[in-house]
Design an enzyme around this catalytic site. Structure first.
Site, PDB file in Angstrom:
ATOM      1  N   HIS A  50       0.616  -1.300   0.177  1.00 40.68           N
ATOM      2  CA  HIS A  50       0.205   0.001  -0.037  1.00 40.68           C
ATOM      3  C   HIS A  50       0.898   1.196  -0.102  1.00 40.68           C
ATOM      4  O   HIS A  50       0.391   2.279  -0.559  1.00 40.68           O
ATOM      5  CB  HIS A  50      -1.150   0.080   1.205  1.00 40.68           C
ATOM      6  N   CYS A  51       1.935   1.258   0.484  1.00 41.00           N
ATOM      7  CA  CYS A  51       2.947   2.538   0.675  1.00 41.00           C
ATOM      8  C   CYS A  51       3.715   2.807  -0.446  1.00 41.00           C
ATOM      9  O   CYS A  51       3.079   3.941  -1.040  1.00 41.00           O
ATOM     10  CB  CYS A  51       3.823   2.378   1.875  1.00 41.00           C
ATOM     11  N   ILE A  52       4.624   2.337  -0.799  1.00 39.70           N
ATOM     12  CA  ILE A  52       5.478   2.709  -1.993  1.00 39.70           C
ATOM     13  C   ILE A  52       4.784   3.134  -3.245  1.00 39.70           C
ATOM     14  O   ILE A  52       5.274   4.259  -4.055  1.00 39.70           O
ATOM     15  CB  ILE A  52       6.686   1.945  -2.008  1.00 39.70           C
TER      16      ILE A  52
END
Length: 446
Positions: free
Chosen positions: A270-272
């Site tokens: 979900h983050c990068i």
């Protein structure tokens, strides 16, 4: 008795909204700290599993979960009305991108609408969902102040604390990972810091919610840009006949001023893939073009097609066409030793190969089934016949549970995007980023 005293005595009741990869481990950690926790999720299947003590997250054992649900310390449910009994609410809802690749804050807005409806005065609200700077103030604080006629820091408390969950990380736990937190006012920060100091080993206060929001985006933008850089250098190394893996390892011996990043099939989780775009979107609103983020995003999005061309070239060298070729993808989770397929580059590569007419199947010890390009797939058993029957095996995720020597011994040809076969002998292996002379000489090159 005030909120700070009830936090210290563990008598304040807590609600965690969103029982996903962030919310569920956090809810368990808060229960372990001695609080009664209400875990709210709108997915009835998740709630049913939680009530039965069954975990759907690889990093959370069902035995550990059932300890807290069985004792009543963690009470799963879907009814927001329970918020009226709580004094601390932590929001861990999704923050995806919409169809235009812009921030989708609808989940935050929906949760805040329930807060407006049910919360009582004196409640501490902490947003953990990753988002653009200013979200906490605009969508949470100002709405609560406007619709309830409350004042932040007096009638309720608002904080932002970025989640730092790293699926599969065995070195740093949720508790031992330092926890950054900001607040709308000094009193808000004091309440948020006091609460999280009961849960985490180290809490790092910053001057504002915007500073805390930006810190999260910086962390993942830093990673995105450096992964993009090393993947671009991998292309150069391939053309030069040098191994990018050897180059990075050599550079990493410098004890200062360098942090190693390694190539791969793309970015996932979900983050990068998402967080830097929240930052660039906000920057564009202010008339600033963050070129590094844009360039890294373009490179990441082009990886499936780039790998597809490389795979097509490898097959052509064998006298085979990509269309109709039998390809096994080994590992489809976005990272090693997890079952998380969110934004997984392996799935994008799989879809790209299917569109080109390849016959694609996969093996992943942690992902028993998946859906790609509208079709359902199940993980195949890792056995010699699986590898032997493929025209090409692509290692997209380097799970430790896979017997790579068996794979190399039986596969006709291996395209290793993670250097998972570095300890293997024999076989026909092509590495993303170049094999290098040494690897080819030891039987690893083609």
């Amino acid at each position: 008795m005030g909120l700070l005293a009830r936090i210290e005595e563990r008598t304040a009741e807590v609600a965690v909204v969103g029982m996903g990869y962030v919310g569920l481990p956090l809810a368990v950690e808060i229960a372990r700290a001695g609080f009664k926790v209400l875990g709210i999720d709108t997915d009835p299947d998740k709630v049913a599993k939680l009530k039965s003590g069954t975990s759907y997250i690889l990093d959370m054992d069902s035995s550990e979960l059932s300890q807290w649900t069985g004792s009543g310390a963690l009470r799963p449910g879907s009814d927001y009305a329970g918020l009226s009994r709580t004094e601390v609410v932590v929001l861990c809802v999704p923050t995806p991108l919409d169809g235009k690749r812009e921030p989708d804050t609808s989940f935050i807005e929906a949760a805040v609408a329930q807060l407006v409806r049910y919360l009582k005065k004196g409640t501490l609200i902490i947003l953990e969902s990753t988002t653009y700077p200013g979200t906490t103030e605009l969508l949470l604080r100002k709405r609560m102040e406007r619709e309830r006629n409350w004042q932040a820091g007096e009638d309720f408390y608002v904080c932002f604390s970025p989640e730092r969950v790293d699926p599969g990380n065995r070195q740093f736990s949720l508790r031992t990972t330092p926890k950054v937190i900001g607040g709308s006012t000094v009193a808000c920060l004091e309440a948020g810091q006091a609460f999280y100091e009961t849960v985490f080993d180290r809490v790092v206060p910053v001057s504002s919610n915007e500073a805390a929001e930006l810190s999260k985006l910086l962390e993942n933008t830093f990673r995105s840009i450096n992964i993009g850089l090393v993947n671009e250098l991998a292309l150069l190394c391939e053309r030069m006949g040098v191994s990018i893996w050897e180059v990075v390892d050599a550079a990493a011996t410098k004890p200062f001023g360098f942090m190693p990043f390694y190539p791969g099939p793309g970015i996932g989780g979900h983050c990068i893939p998402i967080d830097p775009l929240y930052l660039s979107w906000q920057a564009e609103k202010l008339g600033i073009d963050l070129k590094f983020i844009r360039l890294a995003d373009e490179l990441h999005r082009g990886m499936p097609e780039r790998l597809g061309r490389r795979i097509e070239g490898l097959l052509e060298a064998e006298g085979k066409a990509l269309s109709g070729a039998g390809i096994v993808i080994c590992g489809i989770a976005y990272k090693k030793d997890t079952d998380d397929v969110r934004e997984s580059p392996a799935l994008e590569l799989m879809e790209h190969l299917l569109e080109k007419g390849a016959q694609v199947i996969y093996h992943d010890p942690y992902v028993p089934a998946c859906r790609v390009a509208g079709a359902d797939f199940v993980s195949r058993t890792a056995e010699p016949q699986l590898w032997t029957g493929a025209d090409l095996v692509v290692i997209a995720t380097d799970h430790a549970a896979v017997d790579y020597q068996q794979l190399v011994d039986h596969a006709q040809l291996v395209f290793d995007t993670r250097n998972a076969t570095k300890a293997c002998s024999g076989g026909r292996i092509v590495l993303l980023g170049g094999n290098g002379a040494e690897s080819a000489g030891s039987g690893g090159g083609v």
